[in-house]
Design an enzyme around this catalytic site. Structure first.
Site: not given
Lengths: 280, 186
Positions: B38, B103
């Site tokens: 990222h 999650k």
């Protein structure tokens, strides 16, 4: 003086790394089977059944149960009448990890420096806690510790006047704040007493105990049972989608402490609570 | 609770049909990125370089897989905890990403940006890496190979089991009030 060759240690550590990552322990497997029958949420039930299927696939195909094959943590008890032959004990444990993570196709998750963050590519170094004990045996306990749950762990230095209620509140608060992040249903490792670092080590050590066991001290066993029940009322549930299965177990270890202090550490583990031990 | 088959690319139109609590079987091409990827992805875009995959209507999966054993496409591949990517997510949503798989909780900033951009957050089962890997039929590193497990991979998945955790209206399966509102659980 009993001699133990480093090659024996390397081989055994390698085996433990691979086996513990492929095979979920019976304590956890049995518990998940049990709670999948009592889980009240339909999504939760479905998840618990998928976790059992995942464990079955992992064991049959010899694949890691979880991709986070962890940082390798060891508790080692060295009998004072043993002699390690052919090299250093720490080096041989790390060599076992290196070989195990390579040959077992386990993920290498360790960075060399916490700020520069370059992967060491062999999952070393390990975290090793040593204890020198009587006798001529070498006991090596291993747990690959995932960091989704490690990141949700906490330490608090309570006041003696906070007492057992302060301890309970802190543990419950930590689990609540963790919510869905550490992959519930979780195993809660707690260390109470000692110093700042001792409480943390006790909490980690608590995670090395099977969840179908209790602390030998009656008042601590009672606390384990009470917290287990309270945590399962939080409605976090499997993966955080609600339900009555939030914790699979609560393990607590204690140690004497200072008149001025009440340190409490909570080390959270996910449902893939892997640990193994061998005696050489 | 309904069960839906979803195919990539993930358009706004498809996203709008999804509600928190829906069970999804996802088929198609998705891209992996976690912490380090990222950081690089965003630096690259800000420098004016083309991203390694077309962000428009894409799905990003937060995962760092295990190495593939001989004869396997990939190793165990379950989701990692998503909040660590929150800092980067609104930027990527503005650039066209429509779905995220991970999650755990997301920040309010991420949820606002999802509502603004018609995006959805899926939950995969954390700790079910072996099971999930059997849904991955193709895997190819397409960027940042030096990051090892954290490299960006293009995956082709078939019937990847997911749950809609946060939909584009902001309904959140982690939130008890929302579960009651949507009559989920119990």
């Amino acid at each position: 003086m009993r001699k133990i060759k480093v090659n024996t240690i390397i081989e055994k550590v390698k085996e433990m790394c691979i086996k513990s990552n492929y095979n979920l322990g019976y304590d956890i497997l049995n518990k998940i089977k049990e709670v999948s029958k009592t889980e009240t949420s339909s999504i939760g039930k479905d998840i618990l059944e998928k976790l059992l299927l995942n464990a079955k696939i992992a064991a049959e195909k010899e694949l890691p149960i979880c991709q986070d094959t962890g940082m390798a943590v060891f508790f080692v008890e060295i009998g004072q009448d043993t002699f390690i032959e052919g090299g250093s004990l720490t080096d041989s444990i790390n060599e076992g990890v290196r070989q195990g993570y390579r040959e077992g196709y386990l993920r290498k998750s360790i960075v060399k420096d916490p700020l520069i963050r370059q992967n060491t590519n062999d999952n070393t170094p390990s975290i090793i806690h040593y204890d020198i004990v009587k006798g001529d045996k070498l006991k090596i306990c291993f747990a690959p510790k995932g960091f989704g749950s490690e990141n949700m762990s906490k330490l608090k230095l309570l006041k003696p006047s906070d007492g057992v209620n302060g301890v309970k509140d802190f543990i419950i608060e930590t689990v609540k704040e963790a919510g869905p992040n550490p992959c519930p249903p979780i195993v809660v490792g707690v260390g109470i007493g000692g110093t700042m670092e001792k409480a943390c080590i006790l909490a980690k050590k608590a995670l090395f105990r099977d969840i179908d066991t209790y602390n030998k001290k009656q008042h601590i066993k009672d606390l384990e049972i009470e917290l287990y029940n309270e945590i399962n009322k939080l409605d976090i549930g499997p993966q955080g989608f609600g339900g009555n299965t939030t914790a699979l177990g609560v393990n607590i270890e204690v140690f004497p402490t200072h008149i001025a202090g009440l340190p409490v550490a909570v080390n959270i583990n996910c449902h893939v609570a892997r640990h193994m031990e061998i005696v050489i | 609770m309904i069960e839906l088959n979803i195919y990539t690319p993930l358009t706004s139109h498809k996203v709008k049909d999804l509600t928190a609590g829906d069970k999804i079987n996802l088929t198609g091409t998705i891209y992996t990125a976690r912490d380090a990827a990222h950081e690089r992805l965003i630096n690259d875009i800000k420098k004016g370089n083309n991203p390694p995959f077309n962000l428009q209507n894409s799905i990003v999966y937060y995962v760092g897989p295990c190495p593939a054993k001989p004869g396997y496409v990939i190793g165990s591949s379950g989701p990692t905890t998503s909040y660590r990517m929150d800092k980067y997510t609104p930027f990527l949503l503005d650039k066209g990403i429509k779905g995220m798989i991970g999650k755990g909780v997301r920040s309010n900033e991420v949820i606002s940006s999802m509502k603004k951009n018609d995006a959805v957050y899926f939950g995969a089962i954390g700790g079910a890496g072996a099971l999930i890997s059997s849904c991955i039929k193709k895997s190819k590193v397409i960027a940042y190979e030096d990051l090892g497990t954290e490299a960006v991979r293009e995956l082709y998945v078939e019937d990847f089991p997911l749950i809609v955790v946060i939909d584009c209206k902001g309904n959140n399966l982690y939130n008890k009030q929302d579960r009651l509102k949507l009559s989920i659980g119990g």
